[in-house]
Motif scaffolding. Structure first.
Motif, PDB file in Angstrom:
ATOM      1  N   ASN A  44     -20.583  37.262  -3.951  1.00  0.00           N
ATOM      2  CA  ASN A  44     -20.177  35.977  -4.497  1.00  0.00           C
ATOM      3  C   ASN A  44     -19.451  36.154  -5.830  1.00  0.00           C
ATOM      4  OD1 ASN A  44     -20.881  33.501  -6.326  1.00  0.00           O
ATOM      5  ND2 ASN A  44     -20.769  32.853  -4.217  1.00  0.00           N
ATOM      6  N   ALA A  47     -20.979  34.161  -9.077  1.00  0.00           N
ATOM      7  CA  ALA A  47     -22.188  34.818  -9.561  1.00  0.00           C
ATOM      8  C   ALA A  47     -21.838  36.137 -10.230  1.00  0.00           C
ATOM      9  CB  ALA A  47     -23.150  35.045  -8.404  1.00  0.00           C
ATOM     10  N   ILE A  50     -20.412  35.596 -13.765  1.00  0.00           N
ATOM     11  CA  ILE A  50     -21.440  35.249 -14.756  1.00  0.00           C
ATOM     12  C   ILE A  50     -22.250  36.490 -15.118  1.00  0.00           C
ATOM     13  CG2 ILE A  50     -23.546  33.929 -15.119  1.00  0.00           C
ATOM     14  CD1 ILE A  50     -22.282  31.632 -13.720  1.00  0.00           C
ATOM     15  N   TYR A  51     -22.591  37.277 -14.117  1.00  0.00           N
ATOM     16  CA  TYR A  51     -23.334  38.504 -14.381  1.00  0.00           C
ATOM     17  C   TYR A  51     -22.528  39.462 -15.256  1.00  0.00           C
ATOM     18  CZ  TYR A  51     -27.084  37.547 -11.109  1.00  0.00           C
ATOM     19  OH  TYR A  51     -28.165  37.028 -10.496  1.00  0.00           O
ATOM     20  N   ARG A  54     -22.746  38.502 -18.852  1.00  0.00           N
ATOM     21  CA  ARG A  54     -24.032  38.846 -19.430  1.00  0.00           C
ATOM     22  C   ARG A  54     -24.134  40.356 -19.663  1.00  0.00           C
ATOM     23  NH1 ARG A  54     -27.560  39.786 -15.826  1.00  0.00           N
ATOM     24  NH2 ARG A  54     -27.377  41.902 -16.563  1.00  0.00           N
ATOM     25  N   ASN A 109     -25.352  43.882 -12.390  1.00  0.00           N
ATOM     26  CA  ASN A 109     -26.638  43.233 -12.113  1.00  0.00           C
ATOM     27  C   ASN A 109     -27.467  44.134 -11.212  1.00  0.00           C
ATOM     28  OD1 ASN A 109     -28.421  40.933 -12.381  1.00  0.00           O
ATOM     29  ND2 ASN A 109     -28.148  40.725 -10.184  1.00  0.00           N
ATOM     30  N   VAL A 112     -35.272  45.332  -9.684  1.00  0.00           N
ATOM     31  CA  VAL A 112     -36.194  46.361  -9.202  1.00  0.00           C
ATOM     32  C   VAL A 112     -37.520  45.766  -8.756  1.00  0.00           C
ATOM     33  CG1 VAL A 112     -35.251  48.224 -10.612  1.00  0.00           C
ATOM     34  CG2 VAL A 112     -37.074  46.796 -11.524  1.00  0.00           C
ATOM     35  N   TYR A 118     -30.850  44.588  -4.845  1.00  0.00           N
ATOM     36  CA  TYR A 118     -29.421  44.847  -4.724  1.00  0.00           C
ATOM     37  C   TYR A 118     -28.840  45.210  -6.085  1.00  0.00           C
ATOM     38  CZ  TYR A 118     -29.914  42.517  -0.221  1.00  0.00           C
ATOM     39  OH  TYR A 118     -30.289  42.170   1.028  1.00  0.00           O
ATOM     40  N   THR A 154     -21.320  44.822  -3.934  1.00  0.00           N
ATOM     41  CA  THR A 154     -22.772  44.782  -3.921  1.00  0.00           C
ATOM     42  C   THR A 154     -23.276  45.998  -3.170  1.00  0.00           C
ATOM     43  OG1 THR A 154     -22.633  42.403  -3.768  1.00  0.00           O
ATOM     44  CG2 THR A 154     -24.772  43.384  -3.366  1.00  0.00           C
ATOM     45  N   GLY A 246     -34.699  51.127 -13.238  1.00  0.00           N
ATOM     46  CA  GLY A 246     -34.848  50.098 -14.264  1.00  0.00           C
ATOM     47  C   GLY A 246     -33.764  50.169 -15.326  1.00  0.00           C
TER      48      GLY A 246
ATOM     49  N   VAL B  19     -31.480  32.692 -13.975  1.00  0.00           N
ATOM     50  CA  VAL B  19     -30.585  33.758 -13.520  1.00  0.00           C
ATOM     51  C   VAL B  19     -30.271  34.760 -14.626  1.00  0.00           C
ATOM     52  CG1 VAL B  19     -28.259  34.169 -12.720  1.00  0.00           C
ATOM     53  CG2 VAL B  19     -29.584  32.348 -11.725  1.00  0.00           C
ATOM     54  N   LEU B  20     -30.013  34.223 -15.822  1.00  0.00           N
ATOM     55  CA  LEU B  20     -29.541  35.112 -16.887  1.00  0.00           C
ATOM     56  C   LEU B  20     -30.677  35.769 -17.654  1.00  0.00           C
ATOM     57  CD1 LEU B  20     -26.476  33.215 -18.322  1.00  0.00           C
ATOM     58  CD2 LEU B  20     -26.568  35.058 -16.663  1.00  0.00           C
ATOM     59  N   GLN B  24     -33.800  39.005 -15.219  1.00  0.00           N
ATOM     60  CA  GLN B  24     -33.436  40.302 -15.785  1.00  0.00           C
ATOM     61  C   GLN B  24     -34.612  40.996 -16.452  1.00  0.00           C
ATOM     62  OE1 GLN B  24     -30.460  40.952 -14.929  1.00  0.00           O
ATOM     63  NE2 GLN B  24     -29.962  38.864 -14.337  1.00  0.00           N
ATOM     64  N   GLU B  26     -38.297  42.463 -16.827  1.00  0.00           N
ATOM     65  CA  GLU B  26     -39.354  42.962 -15.959  1.00  0.00           C
ATOM     66  C   GLU B  26     -40.690  42.626 -16.585  1.00  0.00           C
ATOM     67  OE1 GLU B  26     -39.372  47.130 -14.908  1.00  0.00           O
ATOM     68  OE2 GLU B  26     -37.202  46.931 -15.122  1.00  0.00           O
ATOM     69  N   GLY B  29     -44.143  45.206 -14.197  1.00  0.00           N
ATOM     70  CA  GLY B  29     -43.866  45.777 -12.892  1.00  0.00           C
ATOM     71  C   GLY B  29     -43.252  44.812 -11.912  1.00  0.00           C
ATOM     72  N   LEU B  65     -27.499  32.310  -4.250  1.00  0.00           N
ATOM     73  CA  LEU B  65     -26.180  32.873  -4.520  1.00  0.00           C
ATOM     74  C   LEU B  65     -26.281  33.981  -5.546  1.00  0.00           C
ATOM     75  CD1 LEU B  65     -23.654  29.912  -4.758  1.00  0.00           C
ATOM     76  CD2 LEU B  65     -23.891  31.620  -2.980  1.00  0.00           C
ATOM     77  N   PHE B  66     -27.175  33.781  -6.521  1.00  0.00           N
ATOM     78  CA  PHE B  66     -27.290  34.754  -7.597  1.00  0.00           C
ATOM     79  C   PHE B  66     -28.185  35.920  -7.231  1.00  0.00           C
ATOM     80  CE2 PHE B  66     -25.807  31.147 -10.077  1.00  0.00           C
ATOM     81  CZ  PHE B  66     -24.887  31.773 -10.891  1.00  0.00           C
ATOM     82  N   MET B  67     -29.079  35.721  -6.298  1.00  0.00           N
ATOM     83  CA  MET B  67     -30.077  36.752  -6.053  1.00  0.00           C
ATOM     84  C   MET B  67     -29.843  37.525  -4.764  1.00  0.00           C
ATOM     85  SD  MET B  67     -33.503  35.232  -7.681  1.00  0.00           S
ATOM     86  CE  MET B  67     -34.181  36.856  -7.620  1.00  0.00           C
ATOM     87  N   THR B  68     -28.706  37.280  -4.122  1.00  0.00           N
ATOM     88  CA  THR B  68     -28.314  38.034  -2.937  1.00  0.00           C
ATOM     89  C   THR B  68     -29.336  37.975  -1.809  1.00  0.00           C
ATOM     90  OG1 THR B  68     -28.070  39.675  -4.688  1.00  0.00           O
ATOM     91  CG2 THR B  68     -26.726  39.973  -2.769  1.00  0.00           C
TER      92      THR B  68
END
Lengths: 272, 172
Positions: A44, A47, A50-51, A54, A109, A112, A118, A154, A246, B19-20, B24, B26, B29, B65-68
Motif C-alpha cells: 500500500n 501506508a 507515512i512509514y 516516520r 517498517n 516482531v 512483515y 514488502t 528488533g 500506527v506510528l 512500533q 515493543e 516481548g 492497510l498499515f499492518m499488512t
C-alpha cells in the motif's frame, strides 16, 4: 413481500453484521497460505509513505549503532575480498560468474511481536526489486520479498507462519528446514534433523542455497538448544537468529541473475 | 455537527497513535496494545446500527492497510461494533441513559466505563488473536498474549479516556 421488508427491517443489524464479517473473513482467508499471500499482496503506497516519513525521523536515533554495524561488516567483507582475490587469476572471470547481486535498501517498517510479521523497505520495482527475492541483513537472513510497488516492497519476515528456510549445518553439511514458532523473535526451530545427526550448542547454521532465493553460505544463526526426539526419528533444535529482527535497518535485496533459468528448469522437470 | 468533527478528529488521532507509535514500540516481548478501538467505543449512543457496523469495518480496514494483515483487524473490529449495543444494554440495564449521548469516562462514571470498555476490549482481542494464530494448537501461548494485550490496551484506553473527558469538561 411486505413481510420480507419487515423481516429485513427488523433484523438488518444482524444481517449487515454477518455480511461485513464474511467480507472480512474472505479477505483474511485469501492471505492465509504463503502462495496466496504472495499473489494477493499489494504494497500500500499511502501506508508506505507515512512509514517512510516516520522512519526518516526515527532513523537518526540509531545512526550510531548502525554505523558501527556497517563498519564491522565492511571490515569483514574486505577481509573476504582479499582472500578471494588471492585465489582468482583474472578479475574478468569473476564478473562473468557472478550470479547474485545485492541491492542495498533501508527498512521503513518492521514488526516482531505479531505471529506473522512483515518488513517494508524503501526499494521497489523501479530499483529492480521483484517478488521472491531474498532479503538479508548484515548479520544474516531476514526475509523474502512478496509484494512490490513503485518505490517500496514488502517482505515476509522469517518471523512468519508461512516462512520456511532451507538451511545447512556448517560442520556436517546436514540439510534441514527452519521455521519460526511464534513467541520470542530471537529463536527459531529446526524440526527435521535425522536422528544420527546431533547438533551441538553453538553450531553454525547457514543457508543451503537450495531455494534459489539465497546464495549458499549466508549466516542464519547458531544452535541454542538441542532436543532429542522421543520416538527416535527426527531431532529438533532451537536456533538463535544471527539477525536481530528488533533492530533491522540496513538490508540488502538478493537478486539471482539465473533465477529465470533455474525456474524454467524446475518446471521442465515437473512437467515430465 | 460538533460531534462529527470531534469523532473525525478522534479517529485520525487514534489511528496515527496506533500506527506510528504503538505498533512500533515493543512492550515486554509480544504485547501489542490496540487502542484504536476506543474510537468505536466513544461513538454516540444514538448512532444507527448500520453506521456503527460500517464504521467498525472502515476502522479495522484502515488499520489493516498499515499492518499488512489483510482482514484481520477488519473482522475483529466489525465483531466488536456488533457487540457494542448488547454490552451497553448489559452495562446500563434495560433503561437507556436519556441525558447522555456521547459515552465517556466523565459522563458515565468510572464503574460503568471500566466494565464497558473492558468487555469490548476482551471481545475484540479474543477475535483478533484467535483469528491471527488461526489454530488452537498453541492455545496457551495465544491466551497469554490475549491476557497481556487486554491489560495493556485497557490501561491505555482508561488513560486516554481520562484525557478526552478532561478536555470535554473544560469546554463545558
Amino acid at each position: 413481500m411486505y413481510n420480507l421488508v419487515r423481516f429485513l427491517q427488523k433484523h438488518y443489524f444482524i444481517l449487515l453484521f454477518v455480511f461485513l464479517e464474511v467480507v472480512a473473513l474472505v479477505m483474511l482467508s485469501r492471505s492465509h497460505s504463503y502462495q496466496r499471500a504472495a499473489v494477493n499482496h499489494r504494497t500500500n503506497a499511502i501506508a508506505a509513505n507515512i512509514y517512510h516519513l516516520r522512519s526518516d525521523i526515527s532513523g537518526y536515533f540509531s545512526l550510531r549503532h548502525q554505523n558501527i554495524m556497517l563498519q564491522k561488516q565492511n571490515a569483514e567483507l574486505l577481509k573476504q575480498l582479499a582472500l578471494v582475490k588471492e585465489q582468482l587469476p583474472e578479475p574478468d572471470s569473476a564478473l562473468k560468474s557472478q550470479i547474485y547481486d545485492y541491492i542495498p535498501a533501508t527498512v521503513i517498517n518492521n514488526t516482531v511481536d505479531l505471529r506473522n510479521n512483515y518488513i517494508i523497505i524503501n526499494k521497489g520495482y523501479r530499483d529492480g526489486v521483484t517478488r521472491d527475492m531474498g532479503l538479508v541483513s548484515p548479520d544474516g537472513v531476514a526475509g523474502i520479498i512478496i509484494g512490490v510497488s513503485e518505490h517500496y516492497a514488502t517482505a515476509m519476515s522469517l518471523l512468519h507462519k508461512h516462512a520456511a528456510l532451507s538451511i545447512r549445518f556448517l560442520n556436517n553439511d546436514q540439510i534441514a528446514n527452519l521455521h519460526w514458532r511464534g513467541g520470542d523473535y530471537h529463536l527459531a526451530e529446526v524440526v527435521d534433523i535425522p536422528s544420527h545427526v546431533i547438533p551441538k550448542e553453538g553450531d553454525t547454521i547457514i543457508t543451503s542455497g537450495h531455494s534459489f532465493v539465497f546464495p549458499e553460505g549466508i549466516m542464519v544463526g547458531t544452535v541454542a538448544e538441542h532436543v532429542d526426539s522421543e520416538r527416535g526419528n527426527l531431532n529438533t533444535a532451537k536456533v538463535l537468529f544471527s539477525t536481530n529482527f528488533g533492530k533491522l535497518r540496513h538490508v540488502f535485496v538478493v537478486k539471482n541473475a539465473h533465477r529465470k533459468e533455474l525456474d524454467a528448469l524446475s518446471t521442465i522437470k515437473t512437467n515430465e | 455537527m460538533n460531534s462529527l468533527i470531534f469523532n473525525s478528529l478522534r479517529f485520525i488521532g487514534l489511528v496515527l497513535l496506533q500506527v506510528l507509535i504503538l505498533n512500533q514500540i515493543e512492550f515486554i516481548g509480544y504485547v501489542n496494545p490496540f487502542v484504536y478501538i476506543l474510537f468505536i467505543m466513544m461513538l454516540p449512543l444514538s448512532i444507527p446500527g448500520w453506521l456503527l457496523l460500517l464504521l467498525g469495518f472502515g476502522t479495522g480496514y484502515t488499520i489493516d492497510l498499515f499492518m499488512t494483515g489483510a482482514g484481520l483487524h477488519t473482522a475483529a473490529t466489525v465483531f466488536m461494533a456488533f457487540a457494542r449495543p448488547y454490552v451497553i444494554q448489559l452495562a446500563t440495564g434495560a433503561k437507556q441513559p436519556e441525558t447522555v449521548n456521547d459515552p465517556g469516562l466523565s459522563q458515565m462514571g468510572m464503574r460503568w466505563w471500566f466494565s464497558y470498555t473492558l468487555s469490548l476490549v476482551v471481545l475484540h482481542h479474543f477475535a483478533l488473536f484467535i483469528l491471527e494464530s488461526f489454530s488452537f494448537s498453541q492455545l496457551g501461548y495465544t491466551l497469554i498474549r490475549i491476557i497481556l494485550s487486554v491489560i495493556a490496551t485497557e490501561l491505555l484506553i482508561l488513560l486516554l479516556s481520562y484525557f478526552f473527558s478532561a478536555r470535554q469538561g473544560k469546554k463545558k
